[in-house]
Design a protein around this motif. Sequence first.
Motif, PDB file in Angstrom:
ATOM      1  N   LEU A 120      76.265 -34.583  64.367  1.00 54.12           N
ATOM      2  CA  LEU A 120      75.032 -34.160  66.014  1.00 54.12           C
ATOM      3  C   LEU A 120      75.495 -36.085  65.500  1.00 54.12           C
ATOM      4  CD1 LEU A 120      74.235 -33.634  68.184  1.00 54.12           C
ATOM      5  CD2 LEU A 120      71.834 -34.036  67.036  1.00 54.12           C
ATOM      6  N   LYS A 121      75.697 -36.802  64.702  1.00 53.85           N
ATOM      7  CA  LYS A 121      75.489 -38.056  65.533  1.00 53.85           C
ATOM      8  C   LYS A 121      76.955 -38.969  65.347  1.00 53.85           C
ATOM      9  CE  LYS A 121      72.112 -40.173  62.229  1.00 53.85           C
ATOM     10  NZ  LYS A 121      70.893 -40.772  61.141  1.00 53.85           N
ATOM     11  N   TRP A 122      78.052 -37.583  64.751  1.00 46.96           N
ATOM     12  CA  TRP A 122      79.169 -38.030  64.718  1.00 46.96           C
ATOM     13  C   TRP A 122      80.198 -37.923  66.237  1.00 46.96           C
ATOM     14  CZ3 TRP A 122      82.965 -34.845  66.359  1.00 46.96           C
ATOM     15  CH2 TRP A 122      84.646 -35.407  66.895  1.00 46.96           C
TER      16      TRP A 122
ATOM     17  N   ASP B 123      67.174 -25.198  78.676  1.00 44.87           N
ATOM     18  CA  ASP B 123      67.151 -24.486  77.874  1.00 44.87           C
ATOM     19  C   ASP B 123      68.210 -23.157  78.191  1.00 44.87           C
ATOM     20  OD1 ASP B 123      64.331 -25.026  76.794  1.00 44.87           O
ATOM     21  OD2 ASP B 123      63.746 -24.789  78.459  1.00 44.87           O
ATOM     22  N   PHE B 124      68.273 -22.586  76.925  1.00 43.30           N
ATOM     23  CA  PHE B 124      69.334 -21.258  77.277  1.00 43.30           C
ATOM     24  C   PHE B 124      69.227 -21.049  75.610  1.00 43.30           C
ATOM     25  CE2 PHE B 124      71.379 -24.883  75.451  1.00 43.30           C
ATOM     26  CZ  PHE B 124      72.302 -24.908  73.609  1.00 43.30           C
ATOM     27  N   GLU B 125      69.234 -19.648  76.011  1.00 41.09           N
ATOM     28  CA  GLU B 125      69.500 -18.508  74.983  1.00 41.09           C
ATOM     29  C   GLU B 125      70.604 -18.874  73.691  1.00 41.09           C
ATOM     30  OE1 GLU B 125      70.399 -13.848  74.385  1.00 41.09           O
ATOM     31  OE2 GLU B 125      69.022 -13.958  75.857  1.00 41.09           O
ATOM     32  N   LEU B 126      69.614 -19.654  71.801  1.00 39.83           N
ATOM     33  CA  LEU B 126      70.903 -19.680  71.116  1.00 39.83           C
ATOM     34  C   LEU B 126      71.565 -18.287  70.927  1.00 39.83           C
ATOM     35  CD1 LEU B 126      71.023 -21.479  69.159  1.00 39.83           C
ATOM     36  CD2 LEU B 126      69.490 -20.522  68.104  1.00 39.83           C
ATOM     37  N   LYS B 127      71.027 -17.167  70.390  1.00 40.87           N
ATOM     38  CA  LYS B 127      72.163 -16.096  69.791  1.00 40.87           C
ATOM     39  C   LYS B 127      72.939 -15.467  71.651  1.00 40.87           C
ATOM     40  CE  LYS B 127      72.372 -11.826  68.293  1.00 40.87           C
ATOM     41  NZ  LYS B 127      71.391 -10.477  67.254  1.00 40.87           N
ATOM     42  N   LYS B 128      73.078 -15.730  72.605  1.00 41.05           N
ATOM     43  CA  LYS B 128      73.688 -15.379  73.690  1.00 41.05           C
ATOM     44  C   LYS B 128      74.690 -16.970  73.353  1.00 41.05           C
ATOM     45  CE  LYS B 128      74.036 -14.652  78.318  1.00 41.05           C
ATOM     46  NZ  LYS B 128      73.189 -14.190  79.693  1.00 41.05           N
ATOM     47  N   GLU B 129      74.614 -18.012  73.411  1.00 34.22           N
ATOM     48  CA  GLU B 129      75.688 -18.698  73.595  1.00 34.22           C
ATOM     49  C   GLU B 129      76.658 -18.827  72.308  1.00 34.22           C
ATOM     50  OE1 GLU B 129      77.220 -22.238  76.129  1.00 34.22           O
ATOM     51  OE2 GLU B 129      75.702 -20.829  76.049  1.00 34.22           O
ATOM     52  N   ILE B 130      75.895 -18.271  71.486  1.00 30.51           N
ATOM     53  CA  ILE B 130      76.363 -18.443  69.693  1.00 30.51           C
ATOM     54  C   ILE B 130      77.993 -17.347  70.119  1.00 30.51           C
ATOM     55  CG2 ILE B 130      76.655 -17.676  67.330  1.00 30.51           C
ATOM     56  CD1 ILE B 130      73.898 -19.125  67.373  1.00 30.51           C
ATOM     57  N   LEU B 131      77.012 -15.891  70.065  1.00 32.03           N
ATOM     58  CA  LEU B 131      78.188 -15.321  70.958  1.00 32.03           C
ATOM     59  C   LEU B 131      79.208 -15.406  71.765  1.00 32.03           C
ATOM     60  CD1 LEU B 131      75.396 -12.014  70.774  1.00 32.03           C
ATOM     61  CD2 LEU B 131      77.374 -12.525  68.948  1.00 32.03           C
ATOM     62  N   LYS B 132      79.281 -16.129  72.735  1.00 34.50           N
ATOM     63  CA  LYS B 132      80.072 -16.484  73.643  1.00 34.50           C
ATOM     64  C   LYS B 132      81.052 -17.068  72.816  1.00 34.50           C
ATOM     65  CE  LYS B 132      79.046 -20.081  77.019  1.00 34.50           C
ATOM     66  NZ  LYS B 132      79.317 -21.074  77.305  1.00 34.50           N
ATOM     67  N   ASN B 133      80.432 -18.808  72.119  1.00 30.82           N
ATOM     68  CA  ASN B 133      81.367 -19.030  71.925  1.00 30.82           C
ATOM     69  C   ASN B 133      82.386 -18.876  70.248  1.00 30.82           C
ATOM     70  OD1 ASN B 133      81.633 -22.582  72.275  1.00 30.82           O
ATOM     71  ND2 ASN B 133      79.760 -21.478  72.314  1.00 30.82           N
ATOM     72  N   ILE B 134      81.718 -16.679  69.363  1.00 31.74           N
ATOM     73  CA  ILE B 134      82.692 -16.378  69.089  1.00 31.74           C
ATOM     74  C   ILE B 134      83.891 -16.022  69.537  1.00 31.74           C
ATOM     75  CG2 ILE B 134      82.427 -14.505  67.489  1.00 31.74           C
ATOM     76  CD1 ILE B 134      79.924 -15.653  66.465  1.00 31.74           C
TER      77      ILE B 134
ATOM     78  N   ASP C 221      76.923 -27.982  77.009  1.00 31.12           N
ATOM     79  CA  ASP C 221      78.169 -28.829  76.118  1.00 31.12           C
ATOM     80  C   ASP C 221      78.576 -29.173  74.845  1.00 31.12           C
ATOM     81  OD1 ASP C 221      79.176 -27.889  78.661  1.00 31.12           O
ATOM     82  OD2 ASP C 221      79.392 -29.691  80.082  1.00 31.12           O
ATOM     83  N   HIS C 222      77.651 -29.627  74.579  1.00 28.14           N
ATOM     84  CA  HIS C 222      77.559 -30.917  73.668  1.00 28.14           C
ATOM     85  C   HIS C 222      77.426 -29.896  72.437  1.00 28.14           C
ATOM     86  CE1 HIS C 222      76.120 -35.194  75.250  1.00 28.14           C
ATOM     87  NE2 HIS C 222      77.616 -34.747  75.146  1.00 28.14           N
ATOM     88  N   PHE C 223      76.889 -28.897  72.151  1.00 26.43           N
ATOM     89  CA  PHE C 223      75.932 -27.805  71.876  1.00 26.43           C
ATOM     90  C   PHE C 223      77.221 -26.854  71.565  1.00 26.43           C
ATOM     91  CE2 PHE C 223      74.878 -22.922  70.750  1.00 26.43           C
ATOM     92  CZ  PHE C 223      74.295 -23.302  69.363  1.00 26.43           C
ATOM     93  N   ASP C 224      78.394 -26.371  72.522  1.00 27.64           N
ATOM     94  CA  ASP C 224      79.419 -25.764  72.219  1.00 27.64           C
ATOM     95  C   ASP C 224      80.696 -26.302  71.492  1.00 27.64           C
ATOM     96  OD1 ASP C 224      78.445 -23.576  73.582  1.00 27.64           O
ATOM     97  OD2 ASP C 224      79.097 -24.604  75.764  1.00 27.64           O
ATOM     98  N   PHE C 225      80.526 -27.602  71.456  1.00 27.61           N
ATOM     99  CA  PHE C 225      81.841 -28.632  71.190  1.00 27.61           C
ATOM    100  C   PHE C 225      81.044 -28.497  69.449  1.00 27.61           C
ATOM    101  CE2 PHE C 225      82.892 -32.228  69.535  1.00 27.61           C
ATOM    102  CZ  PHE C 225      84.190 -32.902  69.684  1.00 27.61           C
ATOM    103  N   ILE C 226      79.663 -28.747  69.205  1.00 25.41           N
ATOM    104  CA  ILE C 226      79.567 -28.976  68.258  1.00 25.41           C
ATOM    105  C   ILE C 226      80.055 -27.148  67.141  1.00 25.41           C
ATOM    106  CG2 ILE C 226      77.559 -28.930  66.035  1.00 25.41           C
ATOM    107  CD1 ILE C 226      76.671 -31.259  68.255  1.00 25.41           C
ATOM    108  N   LEU C 227      79.434 -26.818  68.026  1.00 21.50           N
ATOM    109  CA  LEU C 227      79.102 -24.906  67.456  1.00 21.50           C
ATOM    110  C   LEU C 227      81.001 -24.527  67.536  1.00 21.50           C
ATOM    111  CD1 LEU C 227      77.697 -22.518  66.561  1.00 21.50           C
ATOM    112  CD2 LEU C 227      77.761 -21.514  68.843  1.00 21.50           C
ATOM    113  N   ARG C 228      81.378 -25.017  67.897  1.00 19.75           N
ATOM    114  CA  ARG C 228      83.102 -24.623  68.142  1.00 19.75           C
ATOM    115  C   ARG C 228      83.802 -25.275  67.125  1.00 19.75           C
ATOM    116  NH1 ARG C 228      84.216 -25.727  74.325  1.00 19.75           N
ATOM    117  NH2 ARG C 228      83.406 -23.397  74.538  1.00 19.75           N
ATOM    118  N   ASN C 229      83.082 -26.365  66.630  1.00 20.74           N
ATOM    119  CA  ASN C 229      84.209 -26.764  65.422  1.00 20.74           C
ATOM    120  C   ASN C 229      83.409 -26.388  64.146  1.00 20.74           C
ATOM    121  OD1 ASN C 229      83.246 -29.505  63.243  1.00 20.74           O
ATOM    122  ND2 ASN C 229      85.149 -30.075  64.500  1.00 20.74           N
ATOM    123  N   LEU C 230      82.448 -26.168  64.115  1.00 20.48           N
ATOM    124  CA  LEU C 230      81.542 -25.783  63.145  1.00 20.48           C
ATOM    125  C   LEU C 230      82.863 -23.840  62.831  1.00 20.48           C
ATOM    126  CD1 LEU C 230      77.133 -26.211  63.360  1.00 20.48           C
ATOM    127  CD2 LEU C 230      79.651 -26.777  61.500  1.00 20.48           C
ATOM    128  N   ILE C 231      82.336 -23.335  64.170  1.00 19.68           N
ATOM    129  CA  ILE C 231      83.112 -22.306  63.133  1.00 19.68           C
ATOM    130  C   ILE C 231      84.539 -21.919  63.321  1.00 19.68           C
ATOM    131  CG2 ILE C 231      84.034 -19.798  64.652  1.00 19.68           C
ATOM    132  CD1 ILE C 231      81.264 -20.625  66.799  1.00 19.68           C
TER     133      ILE C 231
END
Length: 93
Positions: free
Chosen positions: A4-6, A20-31, A60-70
Amino acid sequence: ENLLKWVQSQLKGISVNKVDFELKKEILKNIELFQAQLINKNIKINVDIATDYSIFFDKDHFDFILRNLIGNAIKFSFINSEIQIYFQKLDKK
């Protein structure tokens, strides 16, 4: 926290739009964006998150971090393996 700091250092000057957004829905979208790689390595991703959790964060930040992790999880996983994604709410101390 280090990731997150990076990300924050990389996105200096970019506005933050928290919603506010639904966590699981956003994760599934990125997967879905990684389906070709998942099929190629025969990797399954299990998401263990209740559907009613929502978070207040910049999407947008959440998606960026999540895509990097996935992406890294897929890259460093063995063929025919599984990736686990789960959410654990921690009590603030």
